[in-house]
Design a protein around this motif. Structure first.
Motif, short mmCIF file in Angstrom:
data_model
loop_
_atom_site.label_atom_id
_atom_site.label_comp_id
_atom_site.label_asym_id
_atom_site.label_seq_id
_atom_site.Cartn_x
_atom_site.Cartn_y
_atom_site.Cartn_z
N SER A 249 29.37 31.90 41.03
CA SER A 249 28.12 32.44 41.56
C SER A 249 28.31 33.26 42.83
CB SER A 249 27.14 31.29 41.83
OG SER A 249 27.70 30.36 42.75
N GLN A 250 29.48 33.12 43.47
CA GLN A 250 29.76 33.91 44.67
C GLN A 250 30.12 35.35 44.32
OE1 GLN A 250 32.51 30.53 46.17
NE2 GLN A 250 32.04 31.71 48.00
N ILE A 251 30.58 35.57 43.10
CA ILE A 251 31.00 36.91 42.66
C ILE A 251 29.78 37.61 42.08
CG2 ILE A 251 32.69 38.22 41.33
CD1 ILE A 251 33.86 36.32 43.41
N ILE A 252 29.06 38.39 42.90
CA ILE A 252 27.79 38.97 42.48
C ILE A 252 27.86 40.48 42.31
CG2 ILE A 252 26.43 37.10 43.51
CD1 ILE A 252 25.98 38.89 45.94
N GLN A 253 28.88 41.13 42.85
CA GLN A 253 28.98 42.58 42.74
C GLN A 253 29.65 42.97 41.43
OE1 GLN A 253 29.90 42.89 47.55
NE2 GLN A 253 31.15 44.07 46.13
N ASN A 254 29.43 44.21 41.03
CA ASN A 254 30.07 44.71 39.81
C ASN A 254 31.55 44.96 40.01
OD1 ASN A 254 27.69 44.69 38.27
ND2 ASN A 254 27.08 46.71 39.05
N THR A 255 31.92 45.41 41.22
CA THR A 255 33.32 45.66 41.55
C THR A 255 33.64 45.12 42.93
OG1 THR A 255 32.85 47.87 42.46
CG2 THR A 255 33.44 47.74 40.11
N SER A 270 34.42 40.65 36.15
CA SER A 270 35.05 39.76 35.18
C SER A 270 36.54 39.57 35.48
CB SER A 270 34.88 40.31 33.76
OG SER A 270 35.42 41.62 33.66
N ASP A 271 37.20 40.63 35.94
CA ASP A 271 38.62 40.53 36.28
C ASP A 271 38.84 39.69 37.55
OD1 ASP A 271 39.38 42.10 34.12
OD2 ASP A 271 39.15 43.97 35.27
N VAL A 272 37.91 39.82 38.48
CA VAL A 272 38.00 39.01 39.71
C VAL A 272 37.86 37.53 39.38
CG1 VAL A 272 36.86 38.45 41.89
CG2 VAL A 272 37.21 40.84 41.24
N ILE A 273 36.92 37.20 38.51
CA ILE A 273 36.70 35.80 38.13
C ILE A 273 37.94 35.22 37.47
CG2 ILE A 273 35.41 34.28 36.58
CD1 ILE A 273 32.94 36.02 37.15
N ARG A 274 38.58 36.02 36.63
CA ARG A 274 39.83 35.55 35.99
C ARG A 274 40.94 35.40 37.02
NH1 ARG A 274 38.17 38.83 31.57
NH2 ARG A 274 39.26 40.63 32.46
N LEU A 275 40.99 36.33 37.98
CA LEU A 275 42.05 36.30 38.99
C LEU A 275 41.96 35.05 39.88
CD1 LEU A 275 44.36 37.79 40.58
CD2 LEU A 275 42.54 38.73 42.02
N ILE A 276 40.76 34.75 40.35
CA ILE A 276 40.63 33.64 41.30
C ILE A 276 40.46 32.31 40.58
CG2 ILE A 276 39.65 35.18 43.03
CD1 ILE A 276 36.92 34.08 42.42
#
Length: 278
Positions: A249-255, A270-276
């Motif tokens: 829920s902290q990842i709210i931006q598109n990029t 989506s890539d950030v969520i997979r990364l972290i």
């Protein structure tokens, strides 16, 4: 603001350090020479009374930050079950790695405080020598020291408090993140004119605890000095802070801009969520 060190803790620490430095400078007028002053400060710095004072002052600051970080985790835990599980894990480890980290930071800050009397004595001695070589009278030098050094003490106390409180806050958050396996954070700046240019530009960038960024290299400007690689709050006079990434829920931006191996990479949500891996 969540995760940012509270101003009251910094101000209380600053006042205590300032009072200590003022007391050290005030003792100079009671001595006949800079050499005697140095000797007195060395004895004072090694006394049991002062060692106890240093430990108590460090403990008050660190435990205050410890409680504040705990409140930040508790507030973050309100969002979902994952957050509550992480918070429970941290609270249950108070006597383990988390408690050990707190005691280590208390000892580190107490060690810094213990150096202050001898540091003041050295500055006074060096200043006295420089002015004596200019042919100035000892009584004039003494009067100037009692006027000049209190102003310097106030500025130094402010710098020490701001730097050490921010460093300790970041270290506590990092220690907690390592305990729960949270390897990434968002760099947060203070959004005011006093913030360094590079730190303003770092605001919102995702970084790894294992790979600290080099802000001055990422965002160079002609007058900036290189300070190397560090996390927010880990360099002098820095008021930035890390926001741990522990929930999707902290990842709210598109990029997002992500710092990896000293470079900024633009990544989709989506890539950030997979990364972290949250």
């Amino acid at each position: 603001m969540l995760w940012q060190a509270k101003r009251r803790i910094e101000q209380r620490y600053q006042n205590a350090i300032h009072d200590l430095l003022q007391a050290c400078v005030g003792a100079y007028a009671k001595n006949t020479s800079a050499e005697e002053f140095e000797q007195m400060m060395r004895m004072y710095a090694s006394s049991e009374a002062f060692l106890g004072f240093a430990n108590s002052l460090a403990e008050v600051m660190i435990t205050g930050l410890f409680d504040d970080v705990g409140r930040s985790w508790r507030e973050a835990a309100h969002h979902n079950m994952q957050g509550r599980e992480l918070y429970d894990l941290l609270i249950n480890d108070l006597a383990g790695a988390r408690g050990e980290a707190m005691h280590r930071m208390i000892n580190e800050n107490a060690s810094l405080i213990r150096t202050l009397p001898t540091s003041v004595a050295k500055q006074v001695s060096e200043y006295t020598m420089r002015e004596a070589l200019k042919g100035r009278r000892p009584e004039d030098i003494e009067v100037e020291i009692t006027k000049l050094f209190p102003r310097r003490s106030k500025a130094r106390a402010k710098l020490i408090a701001r730097t050490e409180v921010a460093k300790a806050q970041t270290a506590l958050i990092q220690s907690d993140c390592e305990l729960i396996g949270a390897g990434w954070y968002i760099w947060r700046s203070t959004h005011d004119q006093r913030a360094r240019y590079s730190h303003q530009k770092m605001d919102g960038i995702i970084c790894s605890w294992r790979d600290p960024p080099n802000p001055e290299k990422l965002f160079p400007e002609p007058r900036s000095k290189p300070y190397g690689e560090y996390h927010p709050g880990d360099t002098f006079n820095c008021r930035c802070y890390p926001e741990p990434l522990v929930m999707k829920s902290q990842i709210i931006q598109n990029t997002y801009s992500v710092c990896i191996n000293g470079r900024l990479i633009i990544m989709k949500r989506s890539d950030v969520i997979r990364l972290i891996a949250v």
